[in-house]
Design a protein around this motif. Structure first.
Motif, mmCIF file in Angstrom:
data_model
loop_
_atom_site.group_PDB
_atom_site.id
_atom_site.type_symbol
_atom_site.label_atom_id
_atom_site.label_comp_id
_atom_site.label_asym_id
_atom_site.label_seq_id
_atom_site.Cartn_x
_atom_site.Cartn_y
_atom_site.Cartn_z
ATOM 1 N N UNK A 182 -1.223 24.478 17.556
ATOM 2 C CA UNK A 182 -1.123 25.936 17.513
ATOM 3 C C UNK A 182 -1.247 26.446 18.939
ATOM 4 N N UNK A 183 -0.271 27.239 19.356
ATOM 5 C CA UNK A 183 -0.261 27.733 20.738
ATOM 6 C C UNK A 183 -0.260 29.255 20.713
ATOM 7 N N UNK A 184 -1.211 29.847 21.423
ATOM 8 C CA UNK A 184 -1.298 31.309 21.465
ATOM 9 C C UNK A 184 -1.620 31.770 22.876
ATOM 10 N N UNK A 185 -0.579 32.179 23.581
ATOM 11 C CA UNK A 185 -0.718 32.814 24.894
ATOM 12 C C UNK A 185 -1.612 32.014 25.850
ATOM 13 N N UNK A 186 -1.335 30.714 25.969
ATOM 14 C CA UNK A 186 -2.046 29.871 26.922
ATOM 15 C C UNK A 186 -3.130 28.999 26.325
ATOM 16 N N UNK A 187 -3.532 29.278 25.095
ATOM 17 C CA UNK A 187 -4.539 28.456 24.413
ATOM 18 C C UNK A 187 -3.847 27.519 23.437
ATOM 19 N N UNK A 188 -4.129 26.241 23.565
ATOM 20 C CA UNK A 188 -3.506 25.225 22.713
ATOM 21 C C UNK A 188 -4.575 24.524 21.895
ATOM 22 N N UNK A 189 -4.403 24.542 20.581
ATOM 23 C CA UNK A 189 -5.309 23.842 19.683
ATOM 24 C C UNK A 189 -4.564 22.687 19.033
ATOM 25 N N UNK A 190 -5.175 21.511 19.037
ATOM 26 C CA UNK A 190 -4.610 20.324 18.401
ATOM 27 C C UNK A 190 -5.553 19.895 17.291
ATOM 28 N N UNK A 191 -5.019 19.816 16.078
ATOM 29 C CA UNK A 191 -5.823 19.414 14.936
ATOM 30 C C UNK A 191 -5.074 18.368 14.120
ATOM 31 N N UNK A 192 -5.780 17.391 13.643
ATOM 32 C CA UNK A 192 -5.170 16.414 12.742
ATOM 33 C C UNK A 192 -5.617 16.744 11.323
ATOM 34 N N UNK A 193 -4.678 16.835 10.398
ATOM 35 C CA UNK A 193 -5.029 17.256 9.038
ATOM 36 C C UNK A 193 -5.838 16.205 8.301
ATOM 37 N N UNK A 194 -6.778 16.693 7.508
ATOM 38 C CA UNK A 194 -7.556 15.828 6.631
ATOM 39 C C UNK A 194 -6.752 15.503 5.374
ATOM 40 N N UNK A 195 -7.148 14.461 4.676
ATOM 41 C CA UNK A 195 -6.497 14.136 3.409
ATOM 42 C C UNK A 195 -6.605 15.298 2.431
ATOM 43 N N UNK A 196 -7.731 15.970 2.445
ATOM 44 C CA UNK A 196 -7.932 17.132 1.573
ATOM 45 C C UNK A 196 -6.882 18.205 1.854
ATOM 46 N N UNK A 197 -6.673 18.478 3.134
ATOM 47 C CA UNK A 197 -5.692 19.488 3.525
ATOM 48 C C UNK A 197 -4.288 19.108 3.095
ATOM 49 N N UNK A 198 -3.920 17.850 3.288
ATOM 50 C CA UNK A 198 -2.588 17.391 2.927
ATOM 51 C C UNK A 198 -2.380 17.427 1.417
ATOM 52 N N UNK A 199 -3.417 17.088 0.677
ATOM 53 C CA UNK A 199 -3.278 17.056 -0.783
ATOM 54 C C UNK A 199 -3.080 18.457 -1.346
ATOM 55 N N UNK A 200 -3.885 19.410 -0.871
ATOM 56 C CA UNK A 200 -3.727 20.781 -1.355
ATOM 57 C C UNK A 200 -2.388 21.361 -0.915
ATOM 58 N N UNK A 201 -1.958 21.028 0.277
ATOM 59 C CA UNK A 201 -0.672 21.504 0.775
ATOM 60 C C UNK A 201 0.470 20.992 -0.098
#
Length: 214
Positions: A41-60
């Motif tokens: 996620x990139x917002x005006x100079x700030x970059x966040x890197x996240x790896x999804x959890x199994x929980x997140x992928x399953x609900x998605x």
């Protein structure tokens, strides 16, 4: 020549970088193009890197299937683009949703393999599965990208947000699905050790048909 080995971080890891240029952001997107982990996620100079959890992928996965089934029952055309990277250099923002769909504007992008937000509309609906804390306001990014509607799944609850001139406002009704009670989809998101996913999907379709008969 120096070679750098880029090792994908472990599931659930989280990293925030500040003062990141747009050029660096695009270079990182290119590096991870063949292995779309982590999510950025990139917002005006700030970059966040996240790896999804199994929980997140399953609900998605589950919510994406429900939306697809609902569109079929309502006889709506739909185009799903999962976690495609959406970005705008003029706005200096970019991100990948957990799931995203064209519904109202499906006809405008039908048959296209490459969508350019400079000339094409943004996705009509984006899905955010909030299982971890984010250091970047994801809704601010969606607002800059002009995504009309965002659904958020958080702590067992499905919430709908529609974009207005003042930003996102929580809503009872969906722009994409009108007055259909889509918040009830949350009931079919709950895990059930007695029923498989396809069985729950069949149950969902029966419920949708019962709603349409009322």
């Amino acid at each position: 020549m120096t070679q750098t080995l880029v090792t994908p971080p472990e599931a659930g890891s989280h990293l925030v970088l500040y003062g990141v240029s747009w050029e660096m952001y695009e270079q990182l997107l290119a590096i991870f193009a063949e292995n779309p982990t982590p999510r950025m996620s990139y917002y005006k100079g700030t970059l966040e890197l996240r790896t999804p959890l199994q929980e997140q992928e399953r609900y998605s996965w589950t919510l994406g299937r429900l939306i697809t089934a609902l569109s079929e029952e309502l006889k709506l055309e739909i185009c799903g683009l999962k976690s495609t990277t959406w970005r705008s250099q003029p706005k200096a923002v970019g991100k990948e949703a957990d799931e995203c769909f064209y519904i109202q504007n499906e006809r405008a992008i039908r048959g296209k393999l490459k969508i350019n937000l400079a000339v094409d509309p943004p996705p009509d609906l984006a899905i955010e599965i909030d299982t971890t804390h984010s250091s970047v306001n994801q809704m601010d990014i969606y607002a800059e990208l002009k995504v009309p509607e965002v659904w958020r799944w958080q702590q067992g609850k499905l919430s709908l947000y529609c974009l207005t001139e003042a930003g996102y406002v929580e809503s009872e009704n969906s722009l994409a699905f009108g007055s259909f009670p889509v918040k009830e989809l949350g009931r079919f998101m709950q895990l059930d050790s007695e029923k498989g996913e396809n069985a729950r999907l069949r149950e969902f379709r029966q419920w949708v048909r019962s709603q349409l008969q009322q």
